[in-house]
Design a protein around this motif. Structure first.
Motif, PDB file in Angstrom:
ATOM      1  N   PRO A 158      25.833  35.175   5.828  1.00 42.35           N
ATOM      2  CA  PRO A 158      26.415  35.479   4.513  1.00 42.35           C
ATOM      3  C   PRO A 158      27.264  34.304   4.025  1.00 42.35           C
ATOM      4  CG  PRO A 158      27.511  36.755   6.249  1.00 42.35           C
ATOM      5  CD  PRO A 158      26.426  35.980   6.920  1.00 42.35           C
ATOM      6  N   THR A 159      27.062  33.892   2.785  1.00 43.26           N
ATOM      7  CA  THR A 159      27.857  32.783   2.235  1.00 43.26           C
ATOM      8  C   THR A 159      29.148  33.327   1.615  1.00 43.26           C
ATOM      9  OG1 THR A 159      26.730  32.928   0.118  1.00 43.26           O
ATOM     10  CG2 THR A 159      25.753  31.438   1.749  1.00 43.26           C
ATOM     11  N   LEU A 160      30.137  32.479   1.526  1.00 43.91           N
ATOM     12  CA  LEU A 160      31.458  32.842   0.959  1.00 43.91           C
ATOM     13  C   LEU A 160      31.976  34.150   1.554  1.00 43.91           C
ATOM     14  CD1 LEU A 160      30.718  32.013  -2.810  1.00 43.91           C
ATOM     15  CD2 LEU A 160      31.969  30.602  -1.179  1.00 43.91           C
ATOM     16  N   PHE A 161      31.737  34.276   2.847  1.00 42.29           N
ATOM     17  CA  PHE A 161      31.924  35.565   3.514  1.00 42.29           C
ATOM     18  C   PHE A 161      33.384  36.024   3.485  1.00 42.29           C
ATOM     19  CE2 PHE A 161      31.053  38.042   7.686  1.00 42.29           C
ATOM     20  CZ  PHE A 161      30.719  39.172   6.979  1.00 42.29           C
ATOM     21  N   GLU A 162      34.288  35.118   3.820  1.00 41.08           N
ATOM     22  CA  GLU A 162      35.705  35.521   3.867  1.00 41.08           C
ATOM     23  C   GLU A 162      36.205  35.943   2.482  1.00 41.08           C
ATOM     24  OE1 GLU A 162      37.279  36.123   6.608  1.00 41.08           O
ATOM     25  OE2 GLU A 162      35.588  35.357   7.788  1.00 41.08           O
ATOM     26  N   ALA A 163      35.740  35.235   1.457  1.00 40.09           N
ATOM     27  CA  ALA A 163      36.173  35.573   0.096  1.00 40.09           C
ATOM     28  C   ALA A 163      35.631  36.942  -0.331  1.00 40.09           C
ATOM     29  CB  ALA A 163      35.725  34.482  -0.880  1.00 40.09           C
ATOM     30  N   HIS A 164      34.383  37.240   0.042  1.00 40.18           N
ATOM     31  CA  HIS A 164      33.834  38.572  -0.274  1.00 40.18           C
ATOM     32  C   HIS A 164      34.626  39.662   0.443  1.00 40.18           C
ATOM     33  CE1 HIS A 164      30.309  37.782  -2.744  1.00 40.18           C
ATOM     34  NE2 HIS A 164      29.977  36.764  -1.974  1.00 40.18           N
ATOM     35  N   LEU A 165      34.904  39.431   1.731  1.00 36.57           N
ATOM     36  CA  LEU A 165      35.648  40.450   2.495  1.00 36.57           C
ATOM     37  C   LEU A 165      37.055  40.638   1.927  1.00 36.57           C
ATOM     38  CD1 LEU A 165      34.551  39.458   6.130  1.00 36.57           C
ATOM     39  CD2 LEU A 165      33.819  41.477   4.824  1.00 36.57           C
ATOM     40  N   ALA A 166      37.671  39.529   1.491  1.00 29.47           N
ATOM     41  CA  ALA A 166      39.034  39.623   0.948  1.00 29.47           C
ATOM     42  C   ALA A 166      39.039  40.451  -0.337  1.00 29.47           C
ATOM     43  CB  ALA A 166      39.595  38.228   0.691  1.00 29.47           C
ATOM     44  N   ARG A 167      38.028  40.232  -1.201  1.00 28.33           N
ATOM     45  CA  ARG A 167      37.993  41.009  -2.438  1.00 28.33           C
ATOM     46  C   ARG A 167      37.735  42.483  -2.151  1.00 28.33           C
ATOM     47  NH1 ARG A 167      33.848  39.921  -7.182  1.00 28.33           N
ATOM     48  NH2 ARG A 167      32.420  40.365  -5.464  1.00 28.33           N
ATOM     49  N   LEU A 168      36.821  42.752  -1.238  1.00 31.88           N
ATOM     50  CA  LEU A 168      36.521  44.142  -0.897  1.00 31.88           C
ATOM     51  C   LEU A 168      37.767  44.831  -0.349  1.00 31.88           C
ATOM     52  CD1 LEU A 168      34.283  46.294  -0.641  1.00 31.88           C
ATOM     53  CD2 LEU A 168      33.853  45.430   1.673  1.00 31.88           C
ATOM     54  N   SER A 169      38.478  44.148   0.494  1.00 27.87           N
ATOM     55  CA  SER A 169      39.688  44.707   1.087  1.00 27.87           C
ATOM     56  C   SER A 169      40.723  45.026   0.001  1.00 27.87           C
ATOM     57  CB  SER A 169      40.243  43.701   2.101  1.00 27.87           C
ATOM     58  OG  SER A 169      41.542  44.041   2.466  1.00 27.87           O
ATOM     59  N   GLY A 180      39.690  43.672 -12.548  1.00 29.57           N
ATOM     60  CA  GLY A 180      39.485  42.756 -11.435  1.00 29.57           C
ATOM     61  C   GLY A 180      38.579  43.301 -10.354  1.00 29.57           C
ATOM     62  N   LEU A 181      38.547  44.618 -10.203  1.00 33.91           N
ATOM     63  CA  LEU A 181      37.755  45.221  -9.120  1.00 33.91           C
ATOM     64  C   LEU A 181      36.255  45.170  -9.412  1.00 33.91           C
ATOM     65  CD1 LEU A 181      39.726  48.492  -8.249  1.00 33.91           C
ATOM     66  CD2 LEU A 181      40.112  46.145  -7.496  1.00 33.91           C
ATOM     67  N   LYS A 182      35.471  45.005  -8.359  1.00 37.15           N
ATOM     68  CA  LYS A 182      34.019  45.130  -8.500  1.00 37.15           C
ATOM     69  C   LYS A 182      33.669  46.561  -8.092  1.00 37.15           C
ATOM     70  CE  LYS A 182      29.865  42.379  -7.625  1.00 37.15           C
ATOM     71  NZ  LYS A 182      29.585  41.730  -8.911  1.00 37.15           N
ATOM     72  N   HIS A 183      34.046  47.485  -8.960  1.00 38.91           N
ATOM     73  CA  HIS A 183      33.826  48.904  -8.676  1.00 38.91           C
ATOM     74  C   HIS A 183      32.492  49.356  -9.259  1.00 38.91           C
ATOM     75  CE1 HIS A 183      34.818  49.630 -12.822  1.00 38.91           C
ATOM     76  NE2 HIS A 183      36.012  49.054 -12.681  1.00 38.91           N
ATOM     77  N   LEU A 184      32.169  50.608  -9.015  1.00 38.07           N
ATOM     78  CA  LEU A 184      30.833  51.106  -9.383  1.00 38.07           C
ATOM     79  C   LEU A 184      30.764  51.676 -10.800  1.00 38.07           C
ATOM     80  CD1 LEU A 184      29.937  52.893  -6.000  1.00 38.07           C
ATOM     81  CD2 LEU A 184      29.072  50.705  -6.819  1.00 38.07           C
ATOM     82  N   ASN A 185      31.826  51.581 -11.562  1.00 38.93           N
ATOM     83  CA  ASN A 185      31.808  52.076 -12.959  1.00 38.93           C
ATOM     84  C   ASN A 185      31.401  50.918 -13.856  1.00 38.93           C
ATOM     85  OD1 ASN A 185      34.418  54.650 -13.350  1.00 38.93           O
ATOM     86  ND2 ASN A 185      32.812  54.433 -11.832  1.00 38.93           N
ATOM     87  N   ARG A 186      30.132  50.747 -14.093  1.00 40.32           N
ATOM     88  CA  ARG A 186      29.656  49.536 -14.743  1.00 40.32           C
ATOM     89  C   ARG A 186      28.845  49.808 -16.007  1.00 40.32           C
ATOM     90  NH1 ARG A 186      32.898  46.479 -11.819  1.00 40.32           N
ATOM     91  NH2 ARG A 186      33.576  46.328 -13.941  1.00 40.32           N
ATOM     92  N   VAL A 202      35.868  41.466 -14.013  1.00 34.20           N
ATOM     93  CA  VAL A 202      35.666  41.467 -12.559  1.00 34.20           C
ATOM     94  C   VAL A 202      36.124  40.109 -12.015  1.00 34.20           C
ATOM     95  CG1 VAL A 202      33.951  41.583 -10.704  1.00 34.20           C
ATOM     96  CG2 VAL A 202      33.690  43.033 -12.732  1.00 34.20           C
ATOM     97  N   ALA A 203      37.011  40.136 -11.035  1.00 36.89           N
ATOM     98  CA  ALA A 203      37.500  38.889 -10.437  1.00 36.89           C
ATOM     99  C   ALA A 203      36.478  38.405  -9.412  1.00 36.89           C
ATOM    100  CB  ALA A 203      38.859  39.114  -9.788  1.00 36.89           C
ATOM    101  N   GLY A 204      35.587  37.543  -9.855  1.00 34.69           N
ATOM    102  CA  GLY A 204      34.472  37.103  -9.023  1.00 34.69           C
ATOM    103  C   GLY A 204      34.918  36.239  -7.860  1.00 34.69           C
TER     104      GLY A 204
END
Lengths: 272, 272
Positions: free
Chosen positions: A37-48, A138-144, A197-199
């Motif tokens: 997975p690329t940019l893995f730490e950044a993805h995990l940080a946003r999810l957290s 900012g959230l990548k939530h499911l209400n899209r 969304v904070a990409g």
């Protein structure tokens, strides 16, 4: 195509899932290269961070291990992780404690035309405005649904992306990308305190630009300021950076800051 | 519990469904009595209007037949219909044409305390504000994170419902109910042009009140105007009407207009 639910191969989920009922969850879309997975730490940080905002239990160790194993099997492609609040009964009240559900699905890397990255793209000026909701911004939530409505506004393939504004007309983002502009040698991107969304690519580029000594600012940007910029580009964590060349009657060249960051983004999306 | 997907018994749905991915769909929650859906025409009318707004194909004959058959099997309970845009590939662009998916699930009629209807309820003043999005206002769509956040604000069982305001502080609705007030013998309910769900019981009560000769108005209502009202009640198509007795420091009696409409609502939710 490869898909897992809670770590097991599966192609369906229970009807009682609150992700379906209310969009009660988050997602991440991760480019996988050579099994990693690329940019893995950044993805995990946003999810957290999203889990904290939504009050979702977050097991980082489990999610990390699972994404790594899934990526190994996927090889090359896009891994989409949906994390929902799990099953619920009828009604908005969440079960206490909730048991989140992890849904992983793989798809091929998208085949965008090379010209998008090389010559740049035209943005469609979406009429759909983003509503201002600081609690979810900012959230990548499911209400899209806003993105669904915005994306339905154009079918002209000459527009690779669409610009989204808020109710005040401020430039916020593109439908599936973040927006940057370069003005007087400073790198600017809209504040996402009220909507957007904070990409992951956005946050990484902000760090990289600062490290390069480029002046960086995150703040409100009016439509007029966008149109008056020296360079404009869009980005996400799958395709990297596309220079923006056209929006309505305005045109921009592909500028040097865009090219420099594009090269960095490309490296970040390669296997290291 | 009884559940169907596209007319067939099923308890799961494909991971590619856009209802899960983006909340790209609508729902209806219908009280079923003696095998028959109550307020059926009003539910179908709202669903149809929502499909027009979201650009979802709508097959009224099929949905009507299916809901009737499902209700016959359910007998007594709540039938929840979720209509999604069906399966999609990765990305916000909807398949053309979309093949909507119909998801029906049954649950028992909720057992609210009799006192809610008889003596009335206290509302919790939710801090979560409704964002103003005219393109989605009024729809019972699947993007319901605001309601999830609002409902998570209280666990005190003395509050049966929560009041939701918009970003300007106007009174809009309750978390799973609509809001009415009686002021100088007129029946008022907030405009839902910018946010909120246009409930089926709300629309039916507006018609019934007008037929009774009660002056009716749908317009913006400030929080101060709500607090100054003579009577307040909340309603939905499952429980009917609950008088509101308390909100913060304010108290109301159960008034005559509320009782009159409550009796009508009760009749509407019975089998006729």
């Amino acid at each position: 195509m490869l898909s897992w639910v809670d770590g097991q191969p599966a192609d369906g989920l229970p009807l009682a899932d609150r992700g379906l009922a209310y969009g009660d969850g988050l997602f991440e879309t991760i480019a996988v290269r050579q099994g990693r997975p690329t940019l893995f730490e950044a993805h995990l940080a946003r999810l957290s961070a999203g889990c904290v905002r939504l009050g979702l239990p977050y097991d980082e160790g489990l999610i990390k291990t699972e994404l790594q194993a899934f990526s190994t099997l996927l090889g090359e492609g896009v891994a989409k992780l949906i994390l929902t609040r799990g099953d619920g009964r009828r009604g908005y009240a969440a079960p206490q404690p909730a048991t989140p559900r992890r849904i992983l699905s793989g798809s091929p890397l998208p085949c965008y035309p090379e010209a998008h990255a090389e010559q740049g793209v035209r943005l469609f000026p979406c009429a759909t405005r983003l509503a201002e909701q600081p609690l979810l911004a900012g959230l990548k939530h499911l209400n899209r649904l806003e993105q669904v409505l915005a994306r339905s506004e154009w079918s002209d393939e000459r527009c690779a992306e669409g610009l989204m504004r808020d109710s005040q007309g401020r430039a916020i983002e593109a439908v599936f990308s973040n927006l940057f502009l370069v003005s007087k040698e400073a790198l600017l991107t809209p504040s996402l305190e009220r909507c957007g969304v904070a990409g992951v690519m956005r946050s990484v580029l902000l760090e990289q630009a600062a490290a390069l000594g480029v002046a960086v600012a995150v703040r409100d940007i009016s439509y007029a300021e966008l149109l008056a910029a020296d360079e404009v580009f869009v980005c996400n964590s799958v395709y990297g950076i596309w220079p923006v060349r056209h929006l309505e009657q305005q045109s921009w060249p592909v500028g040097p800051v865009t090219r420099k960051l594009q090269s960095i983004a490309r490296t970040l999306l390669e296997v290291r």
